[in-house]
Design an enzyme around this catalytic site. Structure first.
Site, mmCIF file in Angstrom:
data_model
loop_
_atom_site.group_PDB
_atom_site.id
_atom_site.type_symbol
_atom_site.label_atom_id
_atom_site.label_comp_id
_atom_site.label_asym_id
_atom_site.label_seq_id
_atom_site.Cartn_x
_atom_site.Cartn_y
_atom_site.Cartn_z
ATOM 1 N N SER A 124 35.466 34.917 58.166
ATOM 2 C CA SER A 124 35.580 34.105 56.951
ATOM 3 C C SER A 124 36.783 33.175 57.038
ATOM 4 O O SER A 124 37.802 33.517 57.638
ATOM 5 C CB SER A 124 35.744 35.049 55.744
ATOM 6 N N TYR A 149 40.340 42.481 51.563
ATOM 7 C CA TYR A 149 39.064 42.018 52.138
ATOM 8 C C TYR A 149 39.355 41.041 53.287
ATOM 9 O O TYR A 149 38.859 41.193 54.402
ATOM 10 C CB TYR A 149 38.196 41.336 51.075
ATOM 11 N N LYS A 153 38.813 41.194 57.642
ATOM 12 C CA LYS A 153 38.170 40.186 58.499
ATOM 13 C C LYS A 153 39.111 39.827 59.649
ATOM 14 O O LYS A 153 38.718 39.738 60.811
ATOM 15 C CB LYS A 153 37.835 38.918 57.692
ATOM 16 N N LEU A 200 31.938 30.935 42.518
ATOM 17 C CA LEU A 200 31.624 29.824 41.628
ATOM 18 C C LEU A 200 30.135 29.622 41.379
ATOM 19 O O LEU A 200 29.676 29.635 40.221
ATOM 20 C CB LEU A 200 32.210 28.516 42.204
#
Ligand code: WQD
Length: 334
Positions: A124, A149, A153, A200
């Site tokens: 990410s 989180y 990654k 979003l």
């Protein structure tokens, strides 16, 4: 190729399985169904005519993982399985480190045992943190992550890099996604958020569907085109196609490559909201709120390496992303 897709009934995983099958690959899905449902298999079959072999298995279950590998002669793995809610990771970090790190290590150890040497990992853009100028380039390396989180990654990227240094026959492609949105144009698969959406577009989709009263815009005092946050939104089908190219690249190369997958173009919150209004045909109410802790102002990808190494360039624009998202949400409500 015969490919294991962990987390293959999830949002990005399911779209990737569709593209892999349509490219002629054999897909086997492993998922614990914590954040997805078994009926995604029916949807994949409806879209492709193929129902992938499925194992309801948790990557923390070493015996279960061993059974999956013993029963299948995999040529490659695409690893999506993992918890992915930024806010939740701050509240329950140990659960995130156990699942996303210990679980992933179980998978990598199984790959080593069965000599499966080709891996694509779902990373990410969050690993860049807020340390660099945009557009983010792969050579910037790993930044300061702002939540557990993101740190999982970053740690997975480091583990895979070190693993492949020790095993030069291995190949690993670490795809750094920017902001995946949208849904398959069939309207059969898409993103089904758990609870109140953190992201979003799933939130806007629920306002458009009448499930929420208005969008809370987290800050309009950033140094951007209209003061709201700017992100690199990429259609989930474009992202899925990038995975097909990445796994085919991994199968013909050795070593580890970090590759950004984005469009290289940034849109603000309000620009996305207006694109969604165009897609659904009516105004989306919103209210300007305080900034959300941990947010950065602007984030978008340098896409040169994906083009050079994978021959990948995103095809879909923000209007198509919003149209496909709205179609899926509308079908979901029916
Ligand atoms: C986008 C913009 C918000 C919700 C996160 C993860 C990242 C990746 C993608 C997994 C920001 C604004 C949002 C809302 C808003 N996930 N916003 N109101 O934060 O860029 O990235 O999702 O890999 O790891 O960090 O995505 O969609 O949450 O926010 O105003 O209700 O929309 O402030 O500017 P983000 P997002």
């Amino acid at each position: 190729m015969k490919i294991l897709v962990t987390g293959g009934t999830g949002y990005i995983g399911s779209h990737t399985c569709v593209e892999l099958i349509q490219k002629g690959h054999e897909v086997i899905i492993l998922d614990n169904l914590y954040n997805s449902s078994i009926d995604v298999l029916d949807k994949i079959e409806t879209i492709t005519g193929v129902r992938p072999k499925f194992y309801k298995t948790d990557i923390l279950d070493k015996e279960g993982l061993d059974k999956v590998f013993a029963e299948n002669d995999f040529e490659a793995v695409i690893h999506f399985a993992g918890y992915k809610a930024v806010g939740e990771s701050v509240a329950i970090p140990l659960t995130y480190y156990e699942n996303n790190i210990a679980g992933s290590i179980n998978l990598y150890q199984m790959m080593k045992k069965y000599k499966v040497r080709n891996l694509v990992f779902s990373s990410s853009a969050t690993v860049y943190g807020d340390d660099f100028e945009v557009p983010f380039k792969e050579e910037y390396g790993l930044g300061t992550t702002t939540n557990p989180y993101g740190t999982t990654k970053k740690m997975n990227e480091m583990i895979i890099t070190d693993m492949n240094k020790a095993e030069p026959e291995n190949s690993g492609v670490l795809l750094r996604y920017f902001n995946p949105i949208g849904a398959h144009e069939s309207g059969l698969i898409g993103e089904i958020p758990n609870g109140i959406p953190n992201n979003l577009v799933p939130y806007i989709a629920q306002v458009a569907a009448g499930q929420r009263d208005f969008l809370r815009v987290w800050g309009n005092d950033y140094d951007t085109v209209d003061g709201t946050g700017v992100r690199d939104y990429i259609h989930v089908v474009d992202l899925a196609k990038a995975h097909v190219k990445a796994i085919e690249y991994a199968a013909t190369h050795k070593g580890t490559e970090v590759i950004n997958i984005g469009t290289g173009k940034g849109y603000s919150v309000l620009q996305v909201l207006h694109a969604y209004e165009k897609a659904c045909g009516y105004p989306i109410p919103y209210k300007i709120m305080e900034r959300r802790p941990g947010d950065i102002a602007t984030c978008y990808a340098d896409t040169a390496k994906a083009e050079k190494l994978l021959g990948f360039k995103a095809q879909y624009d923000i209007d198509k992303m919003c149209e496909d998202s709205y179609r899926f949400t509308r079908k979901l409500k029916m």
